[in-house]
Design a protein around this motif. Sequence first.
Motif, PDB file in Angstrom:
ATOM      1  N   VAL A   1      39.976 -75.260 -71.033  1.00  0.00           N
ATOM      2  CA  VAL A   1      41.093 -75.333 -70.075  1.00  0.00           C
ATOM      3  C   VAL A   1      42.400 -75.038 -70.808  1.00  0.00           C
ATOM      4  O   VAL A   1      42.759 -75.739 -71.768  1.00  0.00           O
ATOM      5  CB  VAL A   1      41.188 -76.738 -69.440  1.00  0.00           C
ATOM      6  CG1 VAL A   1      42.369 -76.808 -68.467  1.00  0.00           C
ATOM      7  CG2 VAL A   1      39.890 -77.092 -68.733  1.00  0.00           C
TER       8      VAL A   1
ATOM      9  N   THR B   1      53.589 -75.544 -63.870  1.00  0.00           N
ATOM     10  CA  THR B   1      53.903 -74.843 -62.614  1.00  0.00           C
ATOM     11  C   THR B   1      52.786 -74.978 -61.579  1.00  0.00           C
ATOM     12  O   THR B   1      52.819 -74.302 -60.555  1.00  0.00           O
ATOM     13  CB  THR B   1      54.168 -73.345 -62.876  1.00  0.00           C
ATOM     14  OG1 THR B   1      53.006 -72.789 -63.486  1.00  0.00           O
ATOM     15  CG2 THR B   1      55.376 -73.133 -63.765  1.00  0.00           C
TER      16      THR B   1
ATOM     17  N   PHE C   1      35.977 -83.353 -71.529  1.00  0.00           N
ATOM     18  CA  PHE C   1      36.614 -84.056 -72.646  1.00  0.00           C
ATOM     19  C   PHE C   1      38.089 -83.651 -72.633  1.00  0.00           C
ATOM     20  O   PHE C   1      38.406 -82.504 -72.935  1.00  0.00           O
ATOM     21  CB  PHE C   1      35.981 -83.631 -73.983  1.00  0.00           C
ATOM     22  CG  PHE C   1      34.611 -84.211 -74.205  1.00  0.00           C
ATOM     23  CD1 PHE C   1      34.461 -85.488 -74.707  1.00  0.00           C
ATOM     24  CD2 PHE C   1      33.477 -83.465 -73.921  1.00  0.00           C
ATOM     25  CE1 PHE C   1      33.200 -86.029 -74.919  1.00  0.00           C
ATOM     26  CE2 PHE C   1      32.208 -83.993 -74.129  1.00  0.00           C
ATOM     27  CZ  PHE C   1      32.066 -85.283 -74.630  1.00  0.00           C
TER      28      PHE C   1
HETATM   29  C1  LIG Z   1      46.867 -79.135 -70.731  1.00  0.00           C
HETATM   30  C2  LIG Z   1      47.395 -77.950 -69.941  1.00  0.00           C
HETATM   31  C3  LIG Z   1      46.220 -77.061 -69.529  1.00  0.00           C
HETATM   32  C4  LIG Z   1      48.096 -78.516 -68.695  1.00  0.00           C
HETATM   33  O1  LIG Z   1      48.614 -77.418 -67.972  1.00  0.00           O
HETATM   34  P1  LIG Z   1      49.973 -77.604 -67.171  1.00  0.00           P
HETATM   35  O2  LIG Z   1      50.295 -76.372 -66.449  1.00  0.00           O
HETATM   36  O3  LIG Z   1      50.992 -78.142 -68.116  1.00  0.00           O
HETATM   37  O4  LIG Z   1      49.532 -78.738 -66.153  1.00  0.00           O
HETATM   38  P2  LIG Z   1      50.357 -79.355 -65.014  1.00  0.00           P
HETATM   39  O5  LIG Z   1      51.806 -79.011 -65.088  1.00  0.00           O
HETATM   40  O6  LIG Z   1      49.653 -79.039 -63.739  1.00  0.00           O
HETATM   41  O7  LIG Z   1      50.232 -80.889 -65.365  1.00  0.00           O
HETATM   42  C5  LIG Z   1      49.251 -81.672 -64.840  1.00  0.00           C
HETATM   43  C6  LIG Z   1      49.577 -83.109 -65.164  1.00  0.00           C
HETATM   44  O8  LIG Z   1      49.297 -83.348 -66.539  1.00  0.00           O
HETATM   45  C7  LIG Z   1      50.419 -83.945 -67.179  1.00  0.00           C
HETATM   46  N1  LIG Z   1      50.420 -83.433 -68.552  1.00  0.00           N
HETATM   47  C8  LIG Z   1      50.580 -82.169 -68.956  1.00  0.00           C
HETATM   48  N2  LIG Z   1      50.469 -82.112 -70.299  1.00  0.00           N
HETATM   49  C9  LIG Z   1      50.243 -83.376 -70.717  1.00  0.00           C
HETATM   50  C10 LIG Z   1      50.047 -83.977 -71.985  1.00  0.00           C
HETATM   51  N3  LIG Z   1      50.041 -83.266 -73.106  1.00  0.00           N
HETATM   52  N4  LIG Z   1      49.839 -85.303 -72.052  1.00  0.00           N
HETATM   53  C11 LIG Z   1      49.810 -86.061 -70.933  1.00  0.00           C
HETATM   54  N5  LIG Z   1      49.992 -85.551 -69.699  1.00  0.00           N
HETATM   55  C12 LIG Z   1      50.219 -84.220 -69.594  1.00  0.00           C
HETATM   56  C13 LIG Z   1      51.595 -83.488 -66.369  1.00  0.00           C
HETATM   57  O9  LIG Z   1      52.686 -84.390 -66.502  1.00  0.00           O
HETATM   58  C14 LIG Z   1      51.029 -83.497 -64.956  1.00  0.00           C
HETATM   59  O10 LIG Z   1      51.005 -84.801 -64.451  1.00  0.00           O
HETATM   60  P3  LIG Z   1      51.853 -85.177 -63.141  1.00  0.00           P
HETATM   61  O11 LIG Z   1      51.448 -84.195 -62.100  1.00  0.00           O
HETATM   62  O12 LIG Z   1      51.429 -86.578 -62.853  1.00  0.00           O
HETATM   63  O13 LIG Z   1      53.259 -85.022 -63.577  1.00  0.00           O
HETATM   64  C15 LIG Z   1      48.413 -77.126 -70.765  1.00  0.00           C
HETATM   65  O14 LIG Z   1      49.472 -77.946 -71.157  1.00  0.00           O
HETATM   66  C16 LIG Z   1      47.784 -76.493 -71.999  1.00  0.00           C
HETATM   67  O15 LIG Z   1      47.258 -75.401 -71.938  1.00  0.00           O
HETATM   68  N6  LIG Z   1      47.833 -77.201 -73.153  1.00  0.00           N
HETATM   69  C17 LIG Z   1      47.248 -76.715 -74.377  1.00  0.00           C
HETATM   70  C18 LIG Z   1      45.712 -76.680 -74.339  1.00  0.00           C
HETATM   71  C19 LIG Z   1      45.099 -77.977 -73.872  1.00  0.00           C
HETATM   72  O16 LIG Z   1      45.472 -79.067 -74.281  1.00  0.00           O
HETATM   73  N7  LIG Z   1      44.115 -77.866 -72.975  1.00  0.00           N
HETATM   74  C20 LIG Z   1      43.399 -78.981 -72.411  1.00  0.00           C
HETATM   75  C21 LIG Z   1      42.045 -79.045 -72.992  1.00  0.00           C
HETATM   76  S1  LIG Z   1      41.120 -80.407 -72.359  1.00  0.00           S
END
Ligand SMILES: CC(C)(COP(=O)(O)OP(=O)(O)OC[C@H]1O[C@@H](n2cnc3c(N)ncnc32)[C@H](O)[C@@H]1OP(=O)(O)O)[C@@H](O)C(=O)NCCC(=O)NCCS
Length: 406
Positions: free
Chosen positions: A87, A96, A121
């Motif tokens: 993911v 967004t 996970f």
């Molecule tokens: C994790 C990831 C996929 C989330 O994508 P995103 O576009 O930021 O997700 P969203 O904006 O839809 O956020 C979803 C929720 O997660 C929360 N969130 C995002 N990143 C977070 C983090 N690092 N820690 C805790 N919460 C987090 C947001 O606050 C949001 O919660 P809310 O709706 O209650 O405010 C993105 O940050 C990413 O690619 N990160 C690097 C790779 C990674 O960690 N992948 C996950 C593998 S399991």
Amino acid sequence: MPNAADADVVIRTLTAADFGEADRLLTEAFGPRSPANPPPTAESYMRPGRHSCGAFIDGDLVAHASGNEFASWFRGVEVPTCGVGGVTVVAEHRGTGLLQSLFTSVLGEASARGETISTLFPTAPGVYRRLGYEVVGSYDTVSVPTVLLASVAAPAATTTRRAHLDDIGAVRAVYDTWARAQTGPLTRRTTSFTATDAELSENLTGITVAEDADGQRVGYAMWNRNRGLHGATLDVEELIALTPDAARALWRMFGSFASVTETVRLRTSGHDVTRLVLPFTAWDMVERLPYMLRVHDVAGALTGLPLAVDTVVSFRVAGDVLGAMDGYYRLEIVDGRSACERLSAVDAKGAENLPVLSPQGLALLYAGRQSCGNLRLAGHLTGSTAHDTTLDALLGAGQVHVRDFF
Ligand SMILES: CC(C)(COP(=O)(O)OP(=O)(O)OC[C@H]1O[C@@H](n2cnc3c(N)ncnc32)[C@H](O)[C@@H]1OP(=O)(O)O)[C@@H](O)C(=O)NCCC(=O)NCCS
């Protein structure tokens, strides 16, 4: 780059032709892969049982998630499971809302394949809570001083020996027997598990089997001796024992490394039953990887379970942002088997008085992780308390085990 909030987003299934872009996105998020592993190819990316979805803006891949065809053991039943991995959202488009659209698509496809629950996970649980997942267990690494393992009582009638290729079938069967008796572990029998017997023993120092007096394989350990002498570690990738004597035999064998390794590290989960034969308390957590669950298809996941008490419970699920779980349900247990159906609001008798579960609350209840009382304290269960004791008795408190990281 246009922002996802004000751009046209296309979500579609990814194919081998998308491998280059997908690999770039995954490498950018999770870092380059270890040179010790073979580099990924379009073929390995498209491995059996994996279904990847991508979000595109102006033709660029900006978000990626994969659903893997798994099945998990819950209450002695194989529950078709969508294991989500890979993911990521490209840095400029995070925050967004792409994740929600992507999960709607990945889980929609999973549902069409008959997968009723989903697990993953998380790197951060907060990301997935609002998508209806909750932490129900963890895949852990613990360390034990090798010298203490030498003090484990000798087995009465179980011996150990190095596994040969023709033992691997029996090793798989030992895993099956163990997993069927647990809550949560994967069956390792779905199309996603492609490793041949020879591949299973690759990259290991060895697989040791434990045999009882009749020559039956009653346990095994997969292990790797790491480099070094002073302060060295021995990694036990998996230790499964079907009898206490097998647990003693395997642990004691690792104790024989006391002069050349300081620590044995074990991958485990929950309250590992093999720990019951250890005469000491040392068991230090090295790493804990939380494991989350979502009950995507409520009626499907709650049907066919062997539950002890013949009863009928109606409940409501509310708050699913993916739009799949919300609704009224009737769970009926007849002759020890459950059947669950979705009801219309009109058919749900006394709808206004039903207990109301959040998606996360249902995940915790389904996995037997929390009582109704605790779910109420956490805000995951509201409304009528009339069925709390029945739901607790039905779904029970348990401990989730998992032995496969994805
Ligand atoms: C994790 C990831 C996929 C989330 O994508 P995103 O576009 O930021 O997700 P969203 O904006 O839809 O956020 C979803 C929720 O997660 C929360 N969130 C995002 N990143 C977070 C983090 N690092 N820690 C805790 N919460 C987090 C947001 O606050 C949001 O919660 P809310 O709706 O209650 O405010 C993105 O940050 C990413 O690619 N990160 C690097 C790779 C990674 O960690 N992948 C996950 C593998 S399991």
